[in-house]
Scaffold this motif. Structure first.
Motif, PDB file in Angstrom:
ATOM      1  N   PRO A  65       6.305  12.360  -8.077  1.00 11.49           N
ATOM      2  CA  PRO A  65       5.482  12.032  -6.909  1.00 11.49           C
ATOM      3  C   PRO A  65       4.305  11.119  -7.249  1.00 11.49           C
ATOM      4  CG  PRO A  65       4.876  14.181  -7.720  1.00 11.49           C
ATOM      5  CD  PRO A  65       6.080  13.730  -8.532  1.00 11.49           C
ATOM      6  N   VAL A  66       3.884  10.385  -6.226  1.00 16.51           N
ATOM      7  CA  VAL A  66       2.569   9.754  -6.245  1.00 16.51           C
ATOM      8  C   VAL A  66       1.708  10.617  -5.334  1.00 16.51           C
ATOM      9  CG1 VAL A  66       3.317   7.418  -6.844  1.00 16.51           C
ATOM     10  CG2 VAL A  66       3.223   8.102  -4.442  1.00 16.51           C
ATOM     11  N   ILE A  67       0.460  10.825  -5.719  1.00 19.22           N
ATOM     12  CA  ILE A  67      -0.405  11.787  -5.043  1.00 19.22           C
ATOM     13  C   ILE A  67      -1.700  11.092  -4.638  1.00 19.22           C
ATOM     14  CG2 ILE A  67      -1.667  13.968  -5.312  1.00 19.22           C
ATOM     15  CD1 ILE A  67       0.456  14.646  -7.528  1.00 19.22           C
ATOM     16  N   GLY A  68      -2.158  11.374  -3.430  1.00 18.51           N
ATOM     17  CA  GLY A  68      -3.411  10.783  -2.984  1.00 18.51           C
ATOM     18  C   GLY A  68      -3.703  11.118  -1.548  1.00 18.51           C
ATOM     19  N   ARG A  69      -4.542  10.281  -0.931  1.00 20.70           N
ATOM     20  CA  ARG A  69      -5.003  10.568   0.422  1.00 20.70           C
ATOM     21  C   ARG A  69      -5.452   9.305   1.127  1.00 20.70           C
ATOM     22  NH1 ARG A  69      -9.798  14.566  -0.393  1.00 20.70           N
ATOM     23  NH2 ARG A  69      -8.134  15.642  -1.447  1.00 20.70           N
ATOM     24  N   PHE A  70      -5.670   9.455   2.423  1.00 26.74           N
ATOM     25  CA  PHE A  70      -6.202   8.372   3.246  1.00 26.74           C
ATOM     26  C   PHE A  70      -7.712   8.498   3.332  1.00 26.74           C
ATOM     27  CE2 PHE A  70      -1.876   8.049   4.612  1.00 26.74           C
ATOM     28  CZ  PHE A  70      -1.727   6.735   5.016  1.00 26.74           C
ATOM     29  N   GLY A  71      -8.368   7.354   3.492  1.00 26.43           N
ATOM     30  CA  GLY A  71      -9.799   7.315   3.720  1.00 26.43           C
ATOM     31  C   GLY A  71     -10.090   7.107   5.193  1.00 26.43           C
ATOM     32  N   TRP A 104       2.678  -1.641   3.358  1.00 25.55           N
ATOM     33  CA  TRP A 104       2.793  -0.803   2.167  1.00 25.55           C
ATOM     34  C   TRP A 104       2.962  -1.715   0.971  1.00 25.55           C
ATOM     35  CZ3 TRP A 104       6.791  -0.650  -1.390  1.00 25.55           C
ATOM     36  CH2 TRP A 104       6.804   0.415  -2.288  1.00 25.55           C
ATOM     37  N   GLU A 105       2.387  -1.314  -0.154  1.00 24.98           N
ATOM     38  CA  GLU A 105       2.656  -2.045  -1.381  1.00 24.98           C
ATOM     39  C   GLU A 105       2.658  -1.105  -2.568  1.00 24.98           C
ATOM     40  OE1 GLU A 105      -1.279  -4.113  -3.060  1.00 24.98           O
ATOM     41  OE2 GLU A 105      -0.681  -4.877  -1.090  1.00 24.98           O
ATOM     42  N   MET A 106       3.401  -1.528  -3.585  1.00 27.01           N
ATOM     43  CA  MET A 106       3.502  -0.770  -4.823  1.00 27.01           C
ATOM     44  C   MET A 106       3.056  -1.666  -5.970  1.00 27.01           C
ATOM     45  SD  MET A 106       6.842   1.169  -6.469  1.00 27.01           S
ATOM     46  CE  MET A 106       7.828  -0.280  -6.803  1.00 27.01           C
ATOM     47  N   ALA A 107       2.429  -1.059  -6.968  1.00 28.16           N
ATOM     48  CA  ALA A 107       2.050  -1.769  -8.179  1.00 28.16           C
ATOM     49  C   ALA A 107       2.289  -0.843  -9.370  1.00 28.16           C
ATOM     50  CB  ALA A 107       0.583  -2.197  -8.121  1.00 28.16           C
ATOM     51  N   PHE A 108       2.593  -1.443 -10.518  1.00 28.55           N
ATOM     52  CA  PHE A 108       2.764  -0.711 -11.766  1.00 28.55           C
ATOM     53  C   PHE A 108       1.667  -1.134 -12.731  1.00 28.55           C
ATOM     54  CE2 PHE A 108       7.672   0.083 -11.827  1.00 28.55           C
ATOM     55  CZ  PHE A 108       7.548   0.915 -10.741  1.00 28.55           C
ATOM     56  N   SER A 109       1.227  -0.174 -13.533  1.00 24.27           N
ATOM     57  CA  SER A 109       0.278  -0.445 -14.604  1.00 24.27           C
ATOM     58  C   SER A 109       0.868   0.069 -15.908  1.00 24.27           C
ATOM     59  CB  SER A 109      -1.059   0.255 -14.333  1.00 24.27           C
ATOM     60  OG  SER A 109      -1.917   0.083 -15.445  1.00 24.27           O
ATOM     61  N   PRO A 110       1.095  -0.835 -16.882  1.00 18.12           N
ATOM     62  CA  PRO A 110       1.606  -0.383 -18.172  1.00 18.12           C
ATOM     63  C   PRO A 110       0.506   0.123 -19.107  1.00 18.12           C
ATOM     64  CG  PRO A 110       1.460  -2.766 -18.160  1.00 18.12           C
ATOM     65  CD  PRO A 110       1.030  -2.293 -16.789  1.00 18.12           C
ATOM     66  N   ASP A 111      -0.775   0.017 -18.666  1.00 23.72           N
ATOM     67  CA  ASP A 111      -1.890   0.380 -19.541  1.00 23.72           C
ATOM     68  C   ASP A 111      -2.793   1.449 -18.923  1.00 23.72           C
ATOM     69  OD1 ASP A 111      -3.175  -1.108 -17.596  1.00 23.72           O
ATOM     70  OD2 ASP A 111      -3.590  -2.823 -18.901  1.00 23.72           O
ATOM     71  N   GLY A 112      -2.185   2.387 -18.204  1.00 22.48           N
ATOM     72  CA  GLY A 112      -2.941   3.516 -17.679  1.00 22.48           C
ATOM     73  C   GLY A 112      -3.891   3.199 -16.547  1.00 22.48           C
ATOM     74  N   GLY A 113      -3.659   2.100 -15.838  1.00 22.34           N
ATOM     75  CA  GLY A 113      -4.502   1.763 -14.702  1.00 22.34           C
ATOM     76  C   GLY A 113      -5.554   0.710 -14.985  1.00 22.34           C
ATOM     77  N   GLN A 114      -5.556   0.142 -16.192  1.00 23.90           N
ATOM     78  CA  GLN A 114      -6.516  -0.926 -16.520  1.00 23.90           C
ATOM     79  C   GLN A 114      -6.175  -2.205 -15.761  1.00 23.90           C
ATOM     80  OE1 GLN A 114      -9.259  -0.465 -18.536  1.00 23.90           O
ATOM     81  NE2 GLN A 114      -8.639   1.662 -18.524  1.00 23.90           N
ATOM     82  N   PHE A 169      -2.240   6.248  -3.405  1.00 26.08           N
ATOM     83  CA  PHE A 169      -1.451   7.316  -4.012  1.00 26.08           C
ATOM     84  C   PHE A 169      -1.019   6.852  -5.393  1.00 26.08           C
ATOM     85  CE2 PHE A 169      -1.084   6.965   0.503  1.00 26.08           C
ATOM     86  CZ  PHE A 169      -1.394   8.234   0.943  1.00 26.08           C
ATOM     87  N   GLN A 170      -1.206   7.709  -6.418  1.00 27.37           N
ATOM     88  CA  GLN A 170      -0.867   7.321  -7.785  1.00 27.37           C
ATOM     89  C   GLN A 170      -0.092   8.426  -8.483  1.00 27.37           C
ATOM     90  OE1 GLN A 170      -3.874   5.613 -10.296  1.00 27.37           O
ATOM     91  NE2 GLN A 170      -4.877   4.554  -8.586  1.00 27.37           N
ATOM     92  N   GLY A 171       0.685   8.010  -9.477  1.00 30.36           N
ATOM     93  CA  GLY A 171       1.439   8.950 -10.290  1.00 30.36           C
ATOM     94  C   GLY A 171       1.975   8.266 -11.526  1.00 30.36           C
ATOM     95  N   ASP A 172       2.618   9.045 -12.384  1.00 28.74           N
ATOM     96  CA  ASP A 172       3.193   8.527 -13.627  1.00 28.74           C
ATOM     97  C   ASP A 172       4.705   8.501 -13.529  1.00 28.74           C
ATOM     98  OD1 ASP A 172       0.730   8.201 -15.063  1.00 28.74           O
ATOM     99  OD2 ASP A 172       0.638  10.385 -15.213  1.00 28.74           O
ATOM    100  N   ASP A 173       5.309   7.476 -14.133  1.00 31.04           N
ATOM    101  CA  ASP A 173       6.756   7.314 -14.123  1.00 31.04           C
ATOM    102  C   ASP A 173       7.141   6.461 -15.329  1.00 31.04           C
ATOM    103  OD1 ASP A 173       9.414   7.417 -13.299  1.00 31.04           O
ATOM    104  OD2 ASP A 173       8.999   6.731 -11.272  1.00 31.04           O
ATOM    105  N   THR A 174       8.392   6.064 -15.393  1.00 27.18           N
ATOM    106  CA  THR A 174       8.849   5.113 -16.397  1.00 27.18           C
ATOM    107  C   THR A 174       9.594   3.990 -15.693  1.00 27.18           C
ATOM    108  OG1 THR A 174      10.909   6.319 -16.767  1.00 27.18           O
ATOM    109  CG2 THR A 174       9.073   6.842 -18.231  1.00 27.18           C
ATOM    110  N   TYR A 175       9.560   2.821 -16.297  1.00 29.61           N
ATOM    111  CA  TYR A 175      10.315   1.667 -15.801  1.00 29.61           C
ATOM    112  C   TYR A 175      10.962   0.989 -16.996  1.00 29.61           C
ATOM    113  CZ  TYR A 175      11.419  -2.850 -13.753  1.00 29.61           C
ATOM    114  OH  TYR A 175      12.072  -3.989 -13.328  1.00 29.61           O
ATOM    115  N   ARG A 176      12.288   0.958 -16.985  1.00 28.99           N
ATOM    116  CA  ARG A 176      13.056   0.369 -18.096  1.00 28.99           C
ATOM    117  C   ARG A 176      12.604   0.932 -19.441  1.00 28.99           C
ATOM    118  NH1 ARG A 176      13.721  -5.976 -16.133  1.00 28.99           N
ATOM    119  NH2 ARG A 176      15.002  -5.475 -14.323  1.00 28.99           N
TER     120      ARG A 176
END
Length: 156
Positions: free
Chosen positions: A90-96, A130-140, A103-110
């Protein structure tokens, strides 16, 4: 404050224009665009919902289950594509107050660990983004890799 009715805007039927990167971690890999149809139904008196997106030109469907945790007031969003039938973490979060949800969570890609972020924006009664983004460096840093523009279908 997040509520069990944050996703009420999504109930019903929609047309979607998808744009996604060919490689979710490579911003130079090129974008593809394709249409989809979508429906969403409420469960648990609004504290949950389920939807299905159908992408006929790509040959797949996807299901999202959203569950509101009344204790933490967080939403847990789970995605499952028809190609695998597996349920992603899951990605977890809320609306403002601005009707924007994060909403954020951890997963793997390739095989690589990634942080996943979904952003929801309620634009009007008939439009959402809606949009999705990946971070390979923990959100940096983030690579935006999939966007969807929703237009509500007229009532039949």
């Amino acid at each position: 404050m997040s509520t069990p009715h944050d996703f009420d805007f999504l109930h019903g039927e929609w047309d979607i224009i998808n744009r996604r990167l060919l490689n979710y971690l490579d911003p130079d890999s090129g974008w593809e665009e394709f249409p989809a149809t979508h429906w969403c139904r409420s469960l648990h008196d609004g504290a949950a919902n389920i939807d299905e997106m159908s992408c006929p030109t790509k040959g797949f469907k996807g299901v999202t289950l959203r569950l509101f945790d009344r204790e933490t007031e967080d939403w847990h969003l789970y995605w499952s594509p028809s190609q695998t039938g597996t349920l992603f973490p899951p990605v977890i979060g809320r609306f403002g107050a601005d009707r924007r949800g994060e909403f954020q969570g951890d997963d793997t890609y390739r095989g690589e660990d990634v942080r996943v972020r979904y952003l929801w924006s309620v634009l009007s009664q008939t439009a959402a983004h809606w949009e999705m983004a990946f971070s390979p460096d923990g959100g940096q840093t983030w690579v935006r890799n999939w966007t969807m523009d929703f237009t509500r279908r007229p009532a039949s």
